[in-house]
Design a protein around this motif. Sequence first.
Motif, PDB file in Angstrom:
ATOM      1  N   ASP A 104       6.585  14.243   1.490  1.00  0.00           N
ATOM      2  CA  ASP A 104       7.163  13.088   0.796  1.00  0.00           C
ATOM      3  C   ASP A 104       6.355  12.827  -0.468  1.00  0.00           C
ATOM      4  OD1 ASP A 104       7.996  10.527  -0.044  1.00  0.00           O
ATOM      5  OD2 ASP A 104       8.608  10.035   1.987  1.00  0.00           O
ATOM      6  N   PRO A 105       7.001  12.752  -1.625  1.00  0.00           N
ATOM      7  CA  PRO A 105       6.255  12.492  -2.873  1.00  0.00           C
ATOM      8  C   PRO A 105       5.419  11.227  -2.818  1.00  0.00           C
ATOM      9  CG  PRO A 105       8.512  13.157  -3.349  1.00  0.00           C
ATOM     10  CD  PRO A 105       8.432  12.948  -1.873  1.00  0.00           C
ATOM     11  N   ARG A 106       5.839  10.264  -2.020  1.00  0.00           N
ATOM     12  CA  ARG A 106       5.093   9.006  -1.951  1.00  0.00           C
ATOM     13  C   ARG A 106       3.780   9.161  -1.211  1.00  0.00           C
ATOM     14  NH1 ARG A 106       9.246   5.227   0.913  1.00  0.00           N
ATOM     15  NH2 ARG A 106       9.391   7.121   2.169  1.00  0.00           N
ATOM     16  N   GLY A 131       7.055   3.299   4.688  1.00  0.00           N
ATOM     17  CA  GLY A 131       6.242   4.234   3.937  1.00  0.00           C
ATOM     18  C   GLY A 131       6.431   5.658   4.419  1.00  0.00           C
ATOM     19  N   PRO A 132       5.836   6.606   3.721  1.00  0.00           N
ATOM     20  CA  PRO A 132       6.011   8.025   4.058  1.00  0.00           C
ATOM     21  C   PRO A 132       5.333   8.388   5.371  1.00  0.00           C
ATOM     22  CG  PRO A 132       4.334   7.773   2.373  1.00  0.00           C
ATOM     23  CD  PRO A 132       4.943   6.415   2.564  1.00  0.00           C
ATOM     24  N   LEU A 163      -1.766   5.736   3.487  1.00  0.00           N
ATOM     25  CA  LEU A 163      -0.432   5.806   4.067  1.00  0.00           C
ATOM     26  C   LEU A 163      -0.202   4.711   5.098  1.00  0.00           C
ATOM     27  CD1 LEU A 163       0.032   9.635   4.578  1.00  0.00           C
ATOM     28  CD2 LEU A 163       0.506   8.224   2.583  1.00  0.00           C
TER      29      LEU A 163
END
Length: 280
Positions: free
Chosen positions: A263-265, A257-258, A271
């Motif tokens: 990060d766009p995510r 994951g970001p 998170l």
Amino acid sequence: MPTIAMAEARPPAPQQRQGYWWYEAPPPKEDSEAEEAVKKPIIPPMAELARWTPPHIRKLIEEQRDYAATVLTVDAVADFWRLQDFARRKARAFAGVTQIAMLQHPELNSKSANPMVGDARSEMTAEKDLIRRSYLRAQGRDFALVMFSRSSCGYCRVQWPIIQRFQEEMGWQVTLLDLDRRPDVKERFGVEVTPTTMVIRRGSAQRMTIATGVEAYPTLAQMAYQAVRLLRGDIRPEQFMTGAGEEAGFFDALANGPVSATDPRALGGNLLDTGTGEQP
């Protein structure tokens, strides 16, 4: 009678005033030794101490250390080392539980991606070299390598054969530019240090410095691999240290994951997904 009248007309003595606009001398301080006296810390039973957080335990240890160093009694010093022993056993227990967690969750353990045995490491290195070489050879038509030098630069004469080896193994075009003969190149690319090696994407303004000074061939090839992947958009900047074959693995910063607000995510959702239902 006049004396009595004058006494009656005399104004009363002014009273001592207090408040914001009148200064009042502070009372004399007591003996400074009494102020600096160290109080004996209260050490709770072990069962209660086991429920304390590490910062709380650390504070108690520091207080007991200061007290023991002040009074210098056997009991005070022994209590300090009992607390130290408790902290040591606490750390040992945490390490033991950590080892179990690593065995149950291998994705959190680097051993599967970074073997320590000699033969396994040789196999891993050969596999990474193959991935990197295949990728760079496939990009030879779109990218080139430029080394900026000066005729007076002795280090440049050491770096250039390494650049030529890269050309032979990867099939890229490589160019040597002398800044003394081409001052326009210095202004265009903003190069001050020689030797400087740069990856350039053909037909575009994309470029990236991969070495300043003399760099060994394995490192140069690795940096070229990372630079091309970044310029092509295959990786994000956070993944620049992710080596060949390490994508989506332990050494990939974005595998789970970001980790960056850019990060766009990272724009939505939690998170940190532990997979256990626990909240961070």
